[in-house]
Design an enzyme around this catalytic site. Structure first.
Site, PDB file in Angstrom:
ATOM      1  N   PRO A 100       0.825  -1.199   0.000  1.00 31.69           N
ATOM      2  CA  PRO A 100       0.000   0.000   0.000  1.00 31.69           C
ATOM      3  C   PRO A 100       0.868   1.262   0.000  1.00 31.69           C
ATOM      4  CG  PRO A 100      -0.462  -1.385   1.934  1.00 31.69           C
ATOM      5  CD  PRO A 100       0.666  -2.006   1.211  1.00 31.69           C
ATOM      6  N   GLU A 146     -21.716  12.358  20.680  1.00 27.04           N
ATOM      7  CA  GLU A 146     -20.427  11.691  20.914  1.00 27.04           C
ATOM      8  C   GLU A 146     -20.483  10.818  22.163  1.00 27.04           C
ATOM      9  OE1 GLU A 146     -18.227  11.548  18.650  1.00 27.04           O
ATOM     10  OE2 GLU A 146     -19.198  13.090  17.430  1.00 27.04           O
ATOM     11  N   HIS A 184     -21.935   7.513  21.156  1.00 25.71           N
ATOM     12  CA  HIS A 184     -20.932   6.624  20.553  1.00 25.71           C
ATOM     13  C   HIS A 184     -20.059   6.009  21.647  1.00 25.71           C
ATOM     14  CE1 HIS A 184     -21.466   7.530  16.341  1.00 25.71           C
ATOM     15  NE2 HIS A 184     -21.172   8.811  16.463  1.00 25.71           N
ATOM     16  N   ASP A 215     -22.125   8.572   9.860  1.00 27.38           N
ATOM     17  CA  ASP A 215     -22.359   7.325  10.587  1.00 27.38           C
ATOM     18  C   ASP A 215     -23.295   6.431   9.786  1.00 27.38           C
ATOM     19  OD1 ASP A 215     -20.892   8.495  12.572  1.00 27.38           O
ATOM     20  OD2 ASP A 215     -22.617   9.080  13.785  1.00 27.38           O
TER      21      ASP A 215
END
Ligand code: ADP
Ligand code: MG
Ligand code: ZN
Length: 623
Positions: free
Chosen positions: A205, A427, A430, A502
């Site tokens: 990569p 937040e 989450h 999200d």
């Protein structure tokens, strides 16, 4: 760029034309020739004894008098002797004898000069045309080295890169050690009749050190290193790519043993005959030329071609057959130990504070490539300098990790109190779900400081490097990503656009579980949709449907079912831990960010033994 070039060459043409005109006119100013006198006057002067010398050049007479004055005159006809002409002018023979009469060669130098002068402007124009013709064929090449390879050469004089500068890729080094030995002592191998490796393909990569590794091989072997990138072959006018290859190899063979490095070979080495339009023809020619050159090596040609690519899958099979790039060296993203070693390489010579723990930094940077780590070290050095510190401390390193993952902080962004509350709860949602669900990666940091495009972020990092993902982890991850949206629903009874990213990532993951990983019971263990690369669009991936309408409906239903299940799970967690949700959100509104330890004090991480799973990259869920 293009127009600019034409303006510049137009100017150059104008300057050259003006110069040519100036030269032309200065040459053609009538020269100050002596006055012309009639032949009868000349006869009289000879008769008077004033003439010293007459040179006869065809019909032209150049006369020099005794007092030094010169004059010209013309004879009636070029043939016949001049004495006879004087006789006819009744000049007495003794006077004629007193004059020195010289006959010059009939082909006249003066005339040649004049003819030459007449052609001079033509020559000029010809030269200009020639010059610009060459130039235009050279195309965009700034060096104007029309069809020259343009490869950069690195030889022993400069500070060389060695294997010591490339860290964390021990297997690759081991493989390349052989190449180094061969370059150092070719006779040892050829003596035993071993066929020399001709081409080595470095695969990995971006940022994993392919270019660095190629230079290190040259440095270790202490041989010249010619470097050119695949796109440089193709950038020019048609036909030049192939001739560049020829030039490059001609030069390289003269310098053998040496290394020719073709960076990003996928730019020329794509499957032939797959492209569209002229540029692909050009690529094809260039690729063919590379193959021809490689086949043309004699056994005693000690030139090794090292090529690098991050897309080995799209390379033309002809490049990969034995005798060409038959050796492949994989450079993958470094594991934790490798990252530690790379950190050591890049912090060498930089003043580190005593509290820095490179092992800890390595642990916080899963999925980082060598280039990311170099960037991280550089960012922390800049940060330390801006803070007028003498050393780089752990704090700068940690803050730079966040910057590299999530982008620079944007503290100046003004956010209203109401929006701040929404972001804080989002937040916190989450963070809480990720903290509570056992399969989620531990939360490293929660913040409502804007970074890059995100208004807030919850950063979670795996404990170890992982190469496999489990379905149960996917399910918990989905719930964690939906935690933000669910918190909004529970607390405000309304939802915002903040969850857009999200939602997108949840959809992608759920769909991949069904169509690529065979993780849906309803649809079974098969893939849906053929992924195909559209060559003329380069990186674009198109998905071709290889299933019917009915199956498409089933896939959509499965995706929806998975997402609903994750949503229900997030809802369950946040309803159960509502008090902690408030606590985390309140704390965020005050402190703006919460680290791992503080979060653990607010919400204990369940006492599950960490499951030894493996993940590919750090996921900073944003938004
Ligand atoms: P690639 O060609 O694979 O895209 P590069 O060789 O250009 O990557 O790497 C970019 C930079 O990243 C290098 O100049 C080096 O500073 C750093 N780097 C990458 N891999 C390593 C490594 N294994 N060890 C040390 N530095 C590395
Ligand atoms: Mg590179
Ligand atoms: Zn979010």
């Amino acid at each position: 760029m293009f127009s600019n070039k034409w303006v510049r060459s137009g100017l150059a043409i104008a300057v050259v034309l003006i110069a040519a005109a100036v030269v032309y006119f200065s040459f053609f100013q009538p020269p100050t020739l002596p006055p012309v006198i009639p032949i009868t006057k000349l006869g009289q002067d000879v008769q008077l004894g004033n003439v010293k010398r007459i040179s006869v050049n065809g019909a032209t007479l150049n006369v020099t008098y005794r007092d030094g004055v010169t004059a010209r005159s013309t004879k009636v006809s070029p043939e016949g002797s001049f004495e006879k002409t004087l006789n006819n002018l009744t000049v007495s023979p003794d006077r004629i004898a007193a004059v020195e009469i010289v006959y010059e060669h009939p082909t006249q130098f003066g005339d040649i000069l004049q003819i030459g002068m007449a052609f001079l402007p033509l020559l000029f124009i010809g030269a200009i045309l020639f010059f610009f013709l060459r130039r235009s064929q050279g195309g965009n090449n700034p060096a104007m080295s029309f069809s020259k390879s343009g490869a950069r050469v690195f030889t022993g004089d400069q500070p060389t890169i060695t294997f010591a500068d490339v860290a964390g890729v021990d297997e690759a080094k081991l493989e390349l050690q052989e190449v180094v030995e061969f370059l150092k002592e070719p006779d040892k191998f050829t003596g035993l009749g071993a066929r020399i490796p001709r081409g080595v393909l470095l695969v990995g990569p971006p940022g994993t050190g392919k270019t660095l590794m190629a230079r290190a091989v040259a440095g270790e072997a202490n041989v010249p290193f010619f470097s050119i990138s695949g796109s440089e072959f193709v950038e020019m006018f048609v036909g030049v790519g192939a001739s560049r290859v020829r030039d490059l190899f001609t030069t390289a063979k003269k310098q053998s043993p040496c290394i020719v490095f073709v960076d990003e070979i996928d730019a020329v080495g794509r499957h032939r005959g797959a492209g569209v339009g002229g540029s692909s023809d050009e690529r094809e020619q260039t690729l063919n030329q590379i193959l021809v050159e490689m086949d043309g090596f004699d056994t005693d040609t000690n030139v090794i071609i090292v090529a690098a690519t991050n897309r080995p899958d799209i390379l033309d099979p002809a490049l990969l057959r034995p005798g060409r790039f038959d050796r492949r060296v994989i450079l993958d993203r470094p594991d934790m130990n490798g990252r530690k070693q790379i950190l050591a390489v890049h912090t060498k010579g930089k003043p580190l504070a005593e509290n820095t723990d490179l092992g800890a930094v390595a642990k916080l940077t899963p999925g980082f490539s060598g280039a990311d780590i170099e960037n991280l070290v550089n960012e922390s050095a800049i940060l330390a300098a801006r803070r007028n510190q003498k050393t780089i401390t752990m704090l700068e390193l940690q803050q730079s990790i966040e910057k590299v993952i999530a982008g620079p902080e944007r503290k100046s962004r003004l956010i209203s109190a109401e929006e701040k509350r929404i972001i804080a709860y989002h937040e916190a949602g989450h963070a809480l779900v990720m903290q509570v669900l056992p399969n989620c990666d531990p939360v490293y940091k929660v913040s409502i400081i804007s970074r890059g495009m995100a208004l807030g972020y919850t950063m979670h990092l795996p404990e170890d490097d992982r190469y496999l993902q489990r379905k149960s982890k996917f399910m918990d991850d989905l719930a964690g990503v939906l935690g933000g949206r669910v918190a909004e629903e529970i607390v405000f009874g309304d939802i915002t656009t903040g969850a857009a990213n999200d939602i997108a990532s949840v959809t992608d993951l759920a769909r991949a579980m069904v169509t690529r990983y065979g993780m849906s019971d309803a649809l079974g263990q098969r893939t849906f949709g053929a992924r195909e690369e559209l060559v003329f669009l380069g990186r674009e991936i198109s998905e071709q449907r290889n299933y019917g309408e009915e199956v498409a409906k089933q896939i959509d239903a499965e995706v929806k079912r998975i997402i609903s299940a994750a949503h229900a799970k997030a809802n369950e967690v946040l309803s159960t831990y509502r008090a902690q949700l408030d606590a985390v959100a309140q704390r965020l509104m005050v402190a703006e960010s919460i680290d791992r330890d503080e979060l653990a004090r607010l919400v204990a991480r369940p006492q599950f033994a960490p499951i030894p799973e493996l993940v590919a990259a750090p996921v900073a869920s944003a938004g």
